[in-house]
Scaffold this motif. Structure first.
Motif, PDB file in Angstrom:
ATOM      1  N   LEU A  28      66.410  33.893  30.281  1.00 27.65           N
ATOM      2  CA  LEU A  28      66.103  34.312  31.201  1.00 27.65           C
ATOM      3  C   LEU A  28      66.572  35.751  31.558  1.00 27.65           C
ATOM      4  O   LEU A  28      65.834  36.769  31.727  1.00 27.65           O
ATOM      5  N   VAL A  29      68.013  36.147  31.248  1.00 30.88           N
ATOM      6  CA  VAL A  29      68.352  37.474  31.284  1.00 30.88           C
ATOM      7  C   VAL A  29      67.601  38.521  30.256  1.00 30.88           C
ATOM      8  O   VAL A  29      67.335  39.505  30.576  1.00 30.88           O
ATOM      9  N   VAL A  30      67.552  37.763  29.027  1.00 33.56           N
ATOM     10  CA  VAL A  30      66.948  38.875  27.891  1.00 33.56           C
ATOM     11  C   VAL A  30      65.632  39.124  28.264  1.00 33.56           C
ATOM     12  O   VAL A  30      65.084  40.128  28.213  1.00 33.56           O
ATOM     13  N   LEU A  31      64.851  38.126  28.832  1.00 32.76           N
ATOM     14  CA  LEU A  31      63.329  38.528  29.256  1.00 32.76           C
ATOM     15  C   LEU A  31      63.550  39.454  30.483  1.00 32.76           C
ATOM     16  O   LEU A  31      62.682  40.028  30.472  1.00 32.76           O
ATOM     17  N   LYS A  32      64.495  39.386  31.510  1.00 32.66           N
ATOM     18  CA  LYS A  32      64.442  40.239  32.496  1.00 32.66           C
ATOM     19  C   LYS A  32      64.905  41.649  31.739  1.00 32.66           C
ATOM     20  O   LYS A  32      64.400  42.501  32.424  1.00 32.66           O
ATOM     21  N   MET A  33      65.776  41.727  30.794  1.00 35.86           N
ATOM     22  CA  MET A  33      66.242  42.885  30.390  1.00 35.86           C
ATOM     23  C   MET A  33      64.752  43.747  29.780  1.00 35.86           C
ATOM     24  O   MET A  33      64.695  44.774  29.922  1.00 35.86           O
ATOM     25  N   ILE A  41      64.253  50.487  33.564  1.00 30.48           N
ATOM     26  CA  ILE A  41      65.406  50.163  34.274  1.00 30.48           C
ATOM     27  C   ILE A  41      66.325  49.322  33.690  1.00 30.48           C
ATOM     28  O   ILE A  41      65.917  48.500  32.952  1.00 30.48           O
ATOM     29  N   GLU A  42      67.546  49.731  33.891  1.00 31.34           N
ATOM     30  CA  GLU A  42      68.746  48.796  33.113  1.00 31.34           C
ATOM     31  C   GLU A  42      69.166  47.856  34.085  1.00 31.34           C
ATOM     32  O   GLU A  42      69.223  47.890  35.411  1.00 31.34           O
TER      33      GLU A  42
END
Length: 174
Positions: A28-33, A41-42
């Motif tokens: 999930l976090v990798v997809l958001k990144m 946007i970092e």
């Protein structure tokens, strides 16, 4: 079973379930990144993955021992999986909403107004994405829990470490 064995078993369970949820949260976090990188946007949330996974794992392990009632015990395992997934997912959604409201309480003049603002702010999409992804993780976990219970201790590991069986002869007869 003595205290040391129980403690060792509990720690083993927490580690395994934490790793399961950490994998889901990590994706999930990798997809958001990746999505946010498109807009330059970092996003830094990878450090929270293990903490979130550990909390979710402990809560789920405790809730495994909560019986859902006699009616559920007499139904197919699918009913237990669906009901637990819905209940756990609602819990996750509520916690995510409370977390967002708590974060904005100073900006919006209190917890109540902040909670109302969550629904009117772009953060609600962030809450929905997290809730949907975690619901998928919970569904997978609850399904694996049922399979693990049917196969017994170590059965799931043995299943995945064994070679696939040959296809059945019923397919050959057709």
């Amino acid at each position: 079973m003595n205290f040391q064995q129980k403690l060792k078993n509990e720690i083993r369970q927490i580690v395994i379930v934490t790793l399961y949820f950490a994998a889901w949260l990590g994706v999930l976090v990798v997809l958001k990144m990746l999505i946010l990188a498109e807009y330059r946007i970092e996003f830094y949330g990878l450090s929270l993955v293990l903490i979130g996974a550990l909390i979710l794992a402990k809560v789920v392990l405790v809730l495994e021992h909560v019986p859902l009632g006699k009616w559920i015990r007499n139904r197919p395992a699918l009913v237990d999986v669906i009901l637990r997934t819905v209940l756990y997912s609602l819990g996750v959604l509520i916690v995510l909403l409370i977390e967002k409201a708590f974060d904005g309480r100073h900006q919006f003049g209190g917890f109540g107004p902040s909670l109302m603002a969550v629904f009117q702010h772009a953060d609600i999409y962030h809450v929905w994405v997290n809730a949907i992804c975690l619901s998928g993780a919970l569904l997978g976990y609850n399904m694996l829990f049922v399979v693990r219970r049917y196969l017994g201790e170590g059965g799931l590991i043995k299943l995945f470490l064994s070679p696939l069986p040959e296809e059945s002869s019923a397919k050959e007869e057709r």
